[in-house]
Write a protein that holds these residues in place. Structure first.
Motif, PDB file in Angstrom:
ATOM      1  N   UNK A  29     -11.386  -3.427  -5.664  1.00  0.00           N
ATOM      2  CA  UNK A  29     -11.887  -4.347  -4.632  1.00  0.00           C
ATOM      3  C   UNK A  29     -11.137  -4.244  -3.312  1.00  0.00           C
ATOM      4  N   UNK A  30      -9.894  -3.777  -3.372  1.00  0.00           N
ATOM      5  CA  UNK A  30      -9.121  -3.582  -2.150  1.00  0.00           C
ATOM      6  C   UNK A  30      -9.169  -2.106  -1.742  1.00  0.00           C
ATOM      7  N   UNK A  31      -9.663  -1.783  -0.547  1.00  0.00           N
ATOM      8  CA  UNK A  31      -9.805  -0.377  -0.144  1.00  0.00           C
ATOM      9  C   UNK A  31      -8.496   0.402  -0.173  1.00  0.00           C
ATOM     10  N   UNK A  32      -7.409  -0.212   0.264  1.00  0.00           N
ATOM     11  CA  UNK A  32      -6.133   0.497   0.300  1.00  0.00           C
ATOM     12  C   UNK A  32      -5.620   0.786  -1.111  1.00  0.00           C
ATOM     13  N   UNK A  33      -5.887  -0.124  -2.040  1.00  0.00           N
ATOM     14  CA  UNK A  33      -5.491   0.116  -3.429  1.00  0.00           C
ATOM     15  C   UNK A  33      -6.277   1.273  -4.015  1.00  0.00           C
ATOM     16  N   UNK A  34      -7.576   1.320  -3.751  1.00  0.00           N
ATOM     17  CA  UNK A  34      -8.404   2.430  -4.234  1.00  0.00           C
ATOM     18  C   UNK A  34      -7.899   3.759  -3.689  1.00  0.00           C
ATOM     19  N   UNK A  35      -7.536   3.770  -2.421  1.00  0.00           N
ATOM     20  CA  UNK A  35      -7.040   4.984  -1.775  1.00  0.00           C
ATOM     21  C   UNK A  35      -5.679   5.396  -2.345  1.00  0.00           C
TER      22      UNK A  35
END
Length: 332
Positions: A222-228
């Motif tokens: 859900x968090x873009x930076x975590x996915x990246x």
């Protein structure tokens, strides 16, 4: 309509947790599953490498209807008669629910025998010998063979009523054309659309008529930076194409050559987004390239949130079908 399946990553998830994930994926709406048969992970950070064949027996029993496939490299770490026996037993116990993709392998898995790692052309020739041996054994023949592999009077006493498909693994147009000579289908990994289109066209124009499978690497949170960050941590060692991916022989070496790989580079081979709609659009694009089965590999080590989110918000947006029993289209 396209089958959407769950890729079980033995290199990242302990076998018991991966088994629970496969059961959860079936309940969430995934209609197929697959794994790869490796001895070593691609990175020390991935940290696992369970034995695919024992896990497959448990996974087929624990799930109700999902068909499973495995990518395997016969010829060095495995004698082809042993792989034929493994395929035959699983297919006999779970008719119509098992297929095997055969490839020429990577040094990181095969060097453990102590045998010399052959050139790619020799590995391809060895693979073709293994395919013919495995197919003959599954068809009930007694096999003796003297070549790059040696077989002495092998016979399978337990065989399935229907020989399961032997699929070719390819990451290039040349290999896809070659697979059309012997394979009952093709599997490749996600790449830019134009490259995938060329691989599909190479297989089809060379006479390949079997189903097309695609393994898709993705990272979602859900968090873009975590996915990246997750994709960069877990999958930056996997951005290297052949011959690097073929010839490096340890997780430590993969980590070493990947030290300076950037998140932007990882995003070229992993679909990274916090937007589930964007993931659905990517998957639809693959289906539009005529892939019959798209296998989803979330590159994180924790799988539950991905399975639940995609089951609830991604699969319902797609034309999802339950596969018919897997069968070889032709007796080769």
């Amino acid at each position: 309509m396209t089958v959407y399946g769950f890729h079980a990553s033995h290199e990242q998830v302990p076998p018991a947790d991966l088994l629970a994930a496969a059961v959860r994926a079936e309940s969430a709406g995934f209609t197929a599953a697959m794994c790869s048969d490796h001895f070593s992970p691609w990175s020390v950070r991935q940290g696992e490498s369970g034995f695919a064949w024992s896990w497959l027996g448990a996974a087929l029993q624990a799930t109700g209807h999902v068909p499973f496939g495995v990518v395997n490299a016969p010829g060095q770490r495995y004698h082809p008669a042993i792989i034929a026996q493994a395929i035959g037993s699983l297919a006999a116990m779970y008719p119509g629910r098992f297929w095997a993709a055969l490839g020429s392998g990577e040094a990181s898995n095969e060097h453990i025998t102590g045998a010399r790692w052959p050139r790619k052309d020799v590995r391809n020739a060895r693979l073709r010998e293994c395919v013919d041996i495995i197919r003959a054994l599954l068809n009930g023949e007694e096999v003796s063979h003297d070549g790059l592999v040696v077989v002495d009077r092998a016979r399978l006493w337990t065989r399935p009523e229907t020989v399961p498909p032997l699929v070719g693994a390819a990451c290039s147009e040349a290999t896809a054309r070659w697979c059309a000579e012997w394979a009952d289908g093709l599997i490749t990994v996600n790449a830019p659309q134009e490259k995938l289109r060329r691989i599909v066209d190479a297989y089809r124009t060379a006479g390949g008529a079997g189903p097309l499978h695609l393994q898709v690497h993705l990272s979602w949170d859900p968090d873009p930076e975590t996915a990246r960050a997750l994709a960069h941590d877990q999958w930056r060692t996997n951005v290297h194409g052949p011959p690097v991916s073929w010839d490096l022989d340890s997780a430590e070496l993969f980590d070493s050559v990947s030290e300076h790989v950037t998140p932007e580079h990882v995003a070229e081979s992993v679909n990274i987004s916090a937007d589930l709609g964007r993931h659905a659009a990517w998957l639809q694009e693959y289906a539009d390239l005529d892939f019959d089965a798209v296998m989803l590999h979330h590159v994180g080590r924790e799988q539950s949130a991905f399975i639940d989110a995609f089951g609830t918000d991604v699969l319902p947006r797609l034309d999802v079908t339950r596969p018919q029993a897997y069968r070889a289209e032709s007796a080769r």
